[in-house]
Design an enzyme around this catalytic site. Structure first.
Site, PDB file in Angstrom:
ATOM      1  N   GLU A 188       0.518  -1.265   0.185  1.00 36.47           N
ATOM      2  CA  GLU A 188      -0.063   0.079   0.288  1.00 36.47           C
ATOM      3  C   GLU A 188       0.357   1.149  -0.320  1.00 36.47           C
ATOM      4  O   GLU A 188       0.312   2.141  -0.104  1.00 36.47           O
ATOM      5  CB  GLU A 188      -0.813   0.399   1.165  1.00 36.47           C
ATOM      6  N   LYS A 242     -15.671  -1.910   2.641  1.00 32.88           N
ATOM      7  CA  LYS A 242     -14.870  -2.148   1.572  1.00 32.88           C
ATOM      8  C   LYS A 242     -16.469  -2.262   0.380  1.00 32.88           C
ATOM      9  O   LYS A 242     -17.008  -3.329   0.807  1.00 32.88           O
ATOM     10  CB  LYS A 242     -14.460  -3.362   2.060  1.00 32.88           C
TER      11      LYS A 242
END
Length: 437
Positions: free
Chosen positions: A205, A337
């Site tokens: 990330e 999500k």
């Protein structure tokens, strides 16, 4: 004119070089929408199923041709002729067509691609920015970014058990300022790590992935980077973590290999509490494992009044599971999500339920991302107030930040940055004294 006339899907690659699905939906008017679906590394066991091919001779079994075929075949047949402006009807059609609790037949990735691409096509048809189409005339809140600057756990090959160490520029006046503050701190941290001989390679990330002596050392580096960037830890930039505790939970215990320690749920709660006393740590995601509901209750009781306790793996963006958490007093925030649940409508239902229960919401990316920036528009459209979309490098992460800059520019004076509001929500004044900050 807003009738769906064609649906197309293709296999593309995500930020880890793994296949994922991209879908395009076209309308009778000539307008169209496109969406790419992300993928996670550390996943909750109750997430909707991401359909993979399983052919080890192709992409090591991770291909998504089955999902592509499902979109091009029976999904397309079912949704062609539907009105793209009727999102609930479209998503219900997908759910009925799949017919399973976890979307294992058609695949949540196939269904989500169609759902999101349809929303984009509808917003294009109406001539509206996506955030305004999703949220209406009151869509105006720019989210606080939770910026991942040190990676560990499943996201990096190092000795840190905690998966993400993040910064939250709560003292910024605008999102633009928040992004600048985060970027400056990120570059300062890189210099500090390099000066001490640590590698400055990055994880999935975009955060740095050094081998450190302890988790405490990670917090020390970050607070020092904040200070040397000219900001006040706590008042201007607060800290957050994603422990991803399910990843090191076995046999009813928490096994922190990097620390050489094994904790019960009570000891894990105490350990996390020590960090909140020592540093301006105001948000903890997945501090305990998804199956440890008893431990979550204790964690919420002990820390929930002053710390944002975000449920990711425990809730998996599922309104039924969130309802159970609300009833049992578990957590006070939910991570959202899109691919955990599989349709836009179910996602919006979950966000609405969280808001009704005074739970905060954090819109999130996945570790396997694409250049698609749908979640940036979702965060503003739903006035979520927070977004978690990685570090200050890697274009798959920056795509979301840059879209938020465009949205803030579009909103002009109507835009409101959520920083001060998230701090006050948990009674955090920014002038608290910490042992090491």
């Amino acid at each position: 004119m807003s009738t769906i006339v064609s649906v197309w899907a293709r296999e593309i690659l995500d930020s880890r070089g793994n296949p994922t699905i991209e879908v395009e939906v076209s309308l009778e008017s000539g307008h169209s929408g496109r969406a790419a679906v992300p993928s996670g590394a550390s996943t909750g066991t109750r997430e909707a199923l991401e359909l993979r091919d399983g052919d080890k001779g192709r992409y090591k079994g991770k291909g998504v041709e089955k999902a592509v075929d499902n979109v091009m075949g029976e999904i397309a047949e079912a949704v062609i002729g539907l009105d793209a402006l009727r999102q609930v009807q479209l998503d219900n059609t997908l759910l009925d067509l799949d017919g399973t609790d976890n979307k294992e037949r058609l695949g949540a990735n196939a269904m989500l691609g169609v759902s999101l691409a349809t929303a984009r096509a509808a917003s294009s048809f109406l001539g509206l920015p996506l955030y305004q189409y999703l949220g209406g005339v009151n869509a105006k809140v720019l989210p606080v970014p939770l910026m991942n600057i040190i990676n560990g756990g499943a996201h990096a090959p190092n000795n840190l058990d905690i998966q993400e160490f993040m910064i939250m520029p709560i003292g910024a006046a605008t999102f633009r300022d928040a992004l600048r503050m985060g970027a400056e701190t990120f570059h300062t941290l890189k210099a500090l790590l390099a000066a001490d001989g640590h590698v400055t390679s990055v994880g999935d990330e975009g955060g740095f992935a050094p081998n450190l002596k302890s988790h405490d050392e990670a917090f020390k580096y970050i607070t020092r980077a904040i200070e040397e960037s000219g900001y006040i830890p706590g008042a201007e930039i607060a800290l957050a973590i994603d422990a991803a505790a399910s990843e090191f939970y076995r046999d009813g215990k928490y096994h922190l290999a990097g620390e050489g320690k094994t904790f019960s749920n009570s000891e894990m709660t105490e350990w996390l509490g020590e960090f909140t006393a020592k540093y301006p740590l105001i948000s903890i995601e997945d501090g305990l494992a998804e199956g440890d509901w008893e431990g979550w209750g204790e964690l919420t009781y002990k820390l929930g009044d002053t710390v944002q306790l975000v449920g990711d793996d425990i809730f998996v963006t599922n309104p039924d599971i969130l309802a159970q958490g609300i009833d049992e007093g578990v957590a006070n925030s939910i991570l959202i999500k899109l691919n955990q649940i599989g349709t836009l409508t179910e996602t919006l239902d979950t966000i609405e339920m969280a808001k009704q229960a005074a739970y905060t919401t954090v819109i999130s990316h996945r570790s396997g991302e694409t250049e698609d920036h749908f979640i940036a528009d979702l965060a503003v459209g739903l006035n979520a107030g927070q977004i978690k979309t990685g570090s200050l490098c890697r274009s798959d992460r920056l795509a979301k930040y840059n879209q938020l800059l465009r949205i803030e520019e579009d909103l002009d004076d109507a835009g409101i940055y959520f920083g001060p509001m998230i701090a006050s929500h948990f009674g955090y004044e920014g002038d608290e004294e910490f042992e090491d900050a």
